[in-house]
Scaffold this motif. Structure first.
Motif, PDB file in Angstrom:
ATOM      1  N   TYR A 191      39.218 -28.282 -12.024  1.00 14.67           N
ATOM      2  CA  TYR A 191      40.094 -27.234 -12.549  1.00 14.67           C
ATOM      3  C   TYR A 191      39.419 -26.465 -13.683  1.00 14.67           C
ATOM      4  CZ  TYR A 191      44.328 -28.533  -9.962  1.00 14.67           C
ATOM      5  OH  TYR A 191      45.263 -28.745  -8.975  1.00 14.67           O
ATOM      6  N   ASN A 192      38.738 -27.177 -14.569  1.00 12.67           N
ATOM      7  CA  ASN A 192      38.093 -26.512 -15.701  1.00 12.67           C
ATOM      8  C   ASN A 192      37.072 -25.478 -15.252  1.00 12.67           C
ATOM      9  OD1 ASN A 192      39.593 -27.988 -17.480  1.00 12.67           O
ATOM     10  ND2 ASN A 192      37.895 -29.184 -18.304  1.00 12.67           N
ATOM     11  N   ALA A 193      36.315 -25.817 -14.215  1.00 15.75           N
ATOM     12  CA  ALA A 193      35.300 -24.883 -13.726  1.00 15.75           C
ATOM     13  C   ALA A 193      35.942 -23.601 -13.211  1.00 15.75           C
ATOM     14  CB  ALA A 193      34.466 -25.543 -12.631  1.00 15.75           C
ATOM     15  N   VAL A 194      37.090 -23.728 -12.544  1.00 14.96           N
ATOM     16  CA  VAL A 194      37.769 -22.544 -12.012  1.00 14.96           C
ATOM     17  C   VAL A 194      38.417 -21.743 -13.144  1.00 14.96           C
ATOM     18  CG1 VAL A 194      39.515 -21.701 -10.411  1.00 14.96           C
ATOM     19  CG2 VAL A 194      38.182 -23.730  -9.826  1.00 14.96           C
ATOM     20  N   ILE A 195      39.064 -22.432 -14.081  1.00 13.12           N
ATOM     21  CA  ILE A 195      39.684 -21.735 -15.214  1.00 13.12           C
ATOM     22  C   ILE A 195      38.623 -20.989 -16.018  1.00 13.12           C
ATOM     23  CG2 ILE A 195      40.973 -22.024 -17.366  1.00 13.12           C
ATOM     24  CD1 ILE A 195      42.324 -24.470 -16.091  1.00 13.12           C
ATOM     25  N   GLU A 196      37.471 -21.618 -16.208  1.00 11.48           N
ATOM     26  CA  GLU A 196      36.384 -20.958 -16.931  1.00 11.48           C
ATOM     27  C   GLU A 196      35.899 -19.722 -16.182  1.00 11.48           C
ATOM     28  OE1 GLU A 196      32.045 -21.958 -18.981  1.00 11.48           O
ATOM     29  OE2 GLU A 196      32.902 -23.338 -17.508  1.00 11.48           O
ATOM     30  N   ALA A 197      35.859 -19.816 -14.855  1.00  8.29           N
ATOM     31  CA  ALA A 197      35.443 -18.657 -14.058  1.00  8.29           C
ATOM     32  C   ALA A 197      36.403 -17.490 -14.269  1.00  8.29           C
ATOM     33  CB  ALA A 197      35.373 -19.036 -12.579  1.00  8.29           C
ATOM     34  N   TRP A 198      37.706 -17.781 -14.322  1.00  7.53           N
ATOM     35  CA  TRP A 198      38.676 -16.713 -14.581  1.00  7.53           C
ATOM     36  C   TRP A 198      38.501 -16.147 -15.989  1.00  7.53           C
ATOM     37  CZ3 TRP A 198      40.686 -13.912 -11.156  1.00  7.53           C
ATOM     38  CH2 TRP A 198      41.092 -14.427  -9.923  1.00  7.53           C
ATOM     39  N   ALA A 199      38.119 -16.994 -16.937  1.00  6.75           N
ATOM     40  CA  ALA A 199      37.908 -16.513 -18.305  1.00  6.75           C
ATOM     41  C   ALA A 199      36.786 -15.486 -18.370  1.00  6.75           C
ATOM     42  CB  ALA A 199      37.597 -17.688 -19.230  1.00  6.75           C
ATOM     43  N   HIS A 200      35.820 -15.589 -17.459  1.00  6.41           N
ATOM     44  CA  HIS A 200      34.688 -14.657 -17.441  1.00  6.41           C
ATOM     45  C   HIS A 200      34.844 -13.564 -16.388  1.00  6.41           C
ATOM     46  CE1 HIS A 200      32.230 -16.986 -20.242  1.00  6.41           C
ATOM     47  NE2 HIS A 200      32.611 -18.067 -19.607  1.00  6.41           N
ATOM     48  N   ASP A 201      36.009 -13.503 -15.753  1.00  4.06           N
ATOM     49  CA  ASP A 201      36.206 -12.538 -14.668  1.00  4.06           C
ATOM     50  C   ASP A 201      36.072 -11.105 -15.173  1.00  4.06           C
ATOM     51  OD1 ASP A 201      36.981 -11.976 -11.903  1.00  4.06           O
ATOM     52  OD2 ASP A 201      38.792 -11.144 -12.794  1.00  4.06           O
ATOM     53  N   LEU A 202      35.439 -10.262 -14.362  1.00  2.00           N
ATOM     54  CA  LEU A 202      35.182  -8.872 -14.750  1.00  2.00           C
ATOM     55  C   LEU A 202      36.368  -7.946 -14.516  1.00  2.00           C
ATOM     56  CD1 LEU A 202      31.575  -8.318 -13.340  1.00  2.00           C
ATOM     57  CD2 LEU A 202      32.253  -8.260 -15.733  1.00  2.00           C
ATOM     58  N   ASN A 203      37.274  -8.328 -13.636  1.00  2.00           N
ATOM     59  CA  ASN A 203      38.352  -7.430 -13.248  1.00  2.00           C
ATOM     60  C   ASN A 203      39.311  -7.175 -14.404  1.00  2.00           C
ATOM     61  OD1 ASN A 203      37.581  -7.175 -10.464  1.00  2.00           O
ATOM     62  ND2 ASN A 203      38.231  -9.295 -10.225  1.00  2.00           N
ATOM     63  N   LYS A 204      39.740  -5.956 -14.517  1.00  2.00           N
ATOM     64  CA  LYS A 204      40.665  -5.579 -15.573  1.00  2.00           C
ATOM     65  C   LYS A 204      42.084  -5.994 -15.195  1.00  2.00           C
ATOM     66  CE  LYS A 204      37.263  -3.289 -17.524  1.00  2.00           C
ATOM     67  NZ  LYS A 204      36.631  -3.731 -18.768  1.00  2.00           N
ATOM     68  N   GLY A 205      42.889  -6.228 -16.206  1.00  2.00           N
ATOM     69  CA  GLY A 205      44.295  -6.495 -15.936  1.00  2.00           C
ATOM     70  C   GLY A 205      44.652  -7.958 -16.071  1.00  2.00           C
ATOM     71  N   ILE A 206      45.886  -8.200 -16.437  1.00  2.00           N
ATOM     72  CA  ILE A 206      46.355  -9.548 -16.719  1.00  2.00           C
ATOM     73  C   ILE A 206      46.431 -10.404 -15.465  1.00  2.00           C
ATOM     74  CG2 ILE A 206      48.776  -8.889 -16.497  1.00  2.00           C
ATOM     75  CD1 ILE A 206      47.330 -11.402 -18.994  1.00  2.00           C
ATOM     76  N   ASP A 207      46.735  -9.793 -14.298  1.00  2.00           N
ATOM     77  CA  ASP A 207      46.935 -10.583 -13.087  1.00  2.00           C
ATOM     78  C   ASP A 207      45.685 -11.346 -12.683  1.00  2.00           C
ATOM     79  OD1 ASP A 207      49.517  -9.820 -12.895  1.00  2.00           O
ATOM     80  OD2 ASP A 207      49.157  -8.143 -11.545  1.00  2.00           O
ATOM     81  N   ASN A 208      44.521 -10.807 -13.024  1.00  2.00           N
ATOM     82  CA  ASN A 208      43.287 -11.437 -12.578  1.00  2.00           C
ATOM     83  C   ASN A 208      42.669 -12.371 -13.605  1.00  2.00           C
ATOM     84  OD1 ASN A 208      43.129 -10.281 -10.017  1.00  2.00           O
ATOM     85  ND2 ASN A 208      42.416  -8.361 -10.887  1.00  2.00           N
ATOM     86  N   LYS A 209      43.338 -12.565 -14.734  1.00  2.00           N
ATOM     87  CA  LYS A 209      42.731 -13.400 -15.760  1.00  2.00           C
ATOM     88  C   LYS A 209      43.722 -14.382 -16.376  1.00  2.00           C
ATOM     89  CE  LYS A 209      39.707 -11.857 -18.555  1.00  2.00           C
ATOM     90  NZ  LYS A 209      38.553 -12.638 -18.086  1.00  2.00           N
ATOM     91  N   ALA A 210      44.473 -13.916 -17.336  1.00  2.73           N
ATOM     92  CA  ALA A 210      45.319 -14.821 -18.113  1.00  2.73           C
ATOM     93  C   ALA A 210      46.345 -15.547 -17.246  1.00  2.73           C
ATOM     94  CB  ALA A 210      46.019 -14.050 -19.229  1.00  2.73           C
ATOM     95  N   GLN A 211      47.016 -14.809 -16.371  1.00  2.00           N
ATOM     96  CA  GLN A 211      48.045 -15.444 -15.548  1.00  2.00           C
ATOM     97  C   GLN A 211      47.435 -16.413 -14.541  1.00  2.00           C
ATOM     98  OE1 GLN A 211      50.494 -12.369 -13.864  1.00  2.00           O
ATOM     99  NE2 GLN A 211      51.592 -11.997 -15.779  1.00  2.00           N
ATOM    100  N   LYS A 212      46.283 -16.050 -13.986  1.00  2.00           N
ATOM    101  CA  LYS A 212      45.613 -16.944 -13.043  1.00  2.00           C
ATOM    102  C   LYS A 212      45.208 -18.242 -13.735  1.00  2.00           C
ATOM    103  CE  LYS A 212      45.197 -14.502  -9.150  1.00  2.00           C
ATOM    104  NZ  LYS A 212      45.590 -14.985  -7.810  1.00  2.00           N
ATOM    105  N   ALA A 213      44.595 -18.106 -14.902  1.00  2.00           N
ATOM    106  CA  ALA A 213      44.168 -19.288 -15.650  1.00  2.00           C
ATOM    107  C   ALA A 213      45.364 -20.133 -16.066  1.00  2.00           C
ATOM    108  CB  ALA A 213      43.366 -18.860 -16.877  1.00  2.00           C
ATOM    109  N   GLN A 214      46.445 -19.452 -16.463  1.00  2.31           N
ATOM    110  CA  GLN A 214      47.635 -20.174 -16.899  1.00  2.31           C
ATOM    111  C   GLN A 214      48.269 -20.960 -15.755  1.00  2.31           C
ATOM    112  OE1 GLN A 214      50.158 -21.387 -19.935  1.00  2.31           O
ATOM    113  NE2 GLN A 214      48.246 -20.255 -19.981  1.00  2.31           N
TER     114      GLN A 214
END
Length: 350
Positions: A191-214
């Motif tokens: 899980y940590n590896a995937v959450i970290e990947a979302w933390a570095h995601d290039l896509n703009k917008g909350i749907d592709n980062k914070a909410q995914k990681a959460q």
């Protein structure tokens, strides 16, 4: 050579493997070996003097290449795996690759600096899945380590400047396949590896980062609460070495989720949502019975406050001062967190 980690270790180990195979070929050409009949393979009395490579030998050579640090280490490791797959004794059962064979080659690509590293690791995983489906050989059943290697490969590439932009999606897709198709319960490391990947995601917008990681973090929290022994997916097979390691891994889960809130978000409403998610994540960490904030938590929180809140606003000042005081009380203040706090609030009494 497999454990030396020296630059020449892969080449030297492979040379030994080639020498062993040459000795076996010379012996078999004299008619004393039975390379096509596994039942008679060791019947000859003189055969005791011939050291025949087995799957452990091939795995050791792959491991030597993987640890060598050579630029072409992953390609070499995969070439050894292919030799093992195509060996004449493979069908007879004497020299079949196993989970360690594939896992070693997968991790070699996962650590590779080549742009295609993660993709090659995923291709090997798909080959392993296909072979297992065709043969139902448990030695070829993908393990948690195999999936972790591919996930880590995509997660690592999410930090590259020349990243593709879909690394987080690819990593999460592997996690879902591991859990829902293979029936292997992911661990905190997965899980940590995937959450970290979302933390570095290039896509703009909350749907592709914070909410995914959460969403991933909340699912992981539920995993922690569940009893591993009674889980439908069985016990976790990728356990940390100590309780301290496990606590550190769980703290990292929250830290990565907070980092996912602090970059590549431009819309004001999205920033507000990300801020609320980060604060909620931090509070859950503080109240968690599994782990507590560490120095990296406060670095992530200071970065989040600097990125999401209006500079020198009352809200930013109050949050940073509260974080600073708590950071000091808990003994987690570092030069990095102090520097970020002072840069964020240059006129503050911090």
């Amino acid at each position: 050579w497999a454990r030396s980690g020296l630059p020449e270790s892969g080449e030297r180990a492979e040379a030994l493997l080639d020498y062993m195979n040459e000795q076996v070929e010379d012996y078999d050409e004299e008619g004393r070996g039975y390379i096509h009949n596994s039942e008679d393979y060791y019947d000859d009395e003189d055969d005791a003097n011939i050291v025949r490579p087995n799957v452990i030998t091939y795995n050791s050579v792959m491991n030597a290449w993987s640890r060598s640090g050579s630029p072409n280490a992953a390609e070499k490791a995969e070439s050894i795996l292919k030799r093992l797959l195509s060996h004449p004794m493979g069908k007879g059962g004497e020299l079949r690759p196993n989970g360690i064979s594939f896992s070693t080659a997968i991790h070699a690509w996962s650590k590779s600096s080549m742009p295609q590293g993660a993709k090659r690791a995923e291709i090997l995983l798909e080959l392993m899945e296909r072979l297992y489906d065709e043969t139902e050989d448990n030695n070829l059943k993908p393990t948690a380590a195999c999936y972790h290697g591919v996930i880590t490969g995509w997660s690592t590439r999410s930090r590259w400047r020349a990243r593709r932009g879909d690394e987080a999606k690819r990593a999460e897709a592997i996690l879902c396949r591991m859990r829902d198709v293979a029936g292997i319960r992911p661990t905190t490391l997965h899980y940590n590896a995937v959450i970290e990947a979302w933390a570095h995601d290039l896509n703009k917008g909350i749907d592709n980062k914070a909410q995914k990681a959460q969403a991933l973090l909340k699912r992981l929290e539920n995993e922690w609460k569940s009893d591993n022994s009674s889980s439908k997916m069985g016990k976790q097979s990728f356990s940390p070495r100590s309780k301290t390691d496990l606590i550190g891994q769980k703290t990292s889960s929250y830290n990565h989720a907070i980092r996912a809130c602090a970059s590549n978000i431009e819309d004001d409403n999205a920033k507000l949502d990300a801020f609320l998610i980060a604060i909620d994540t931090y509070k859950r960490l503080c109240n968690s019975k599994y782990c507590q904030p560490d120095e990296y938590t406060y670095i992530a929180m200071f970065n989040m406050a600097s990125y999401l809140l209006k500079p020198s606003s009352d809200e930013q000042i109050k949050l940073c001062e509260d974080l600073f005081q708590k950071c000091c009380r808990e003994g987690q203040l570092t030069n990095t967190s102090l520097r970020i706090a002072m840069q964020t609030l240059p006129d503050s009494s911090i």
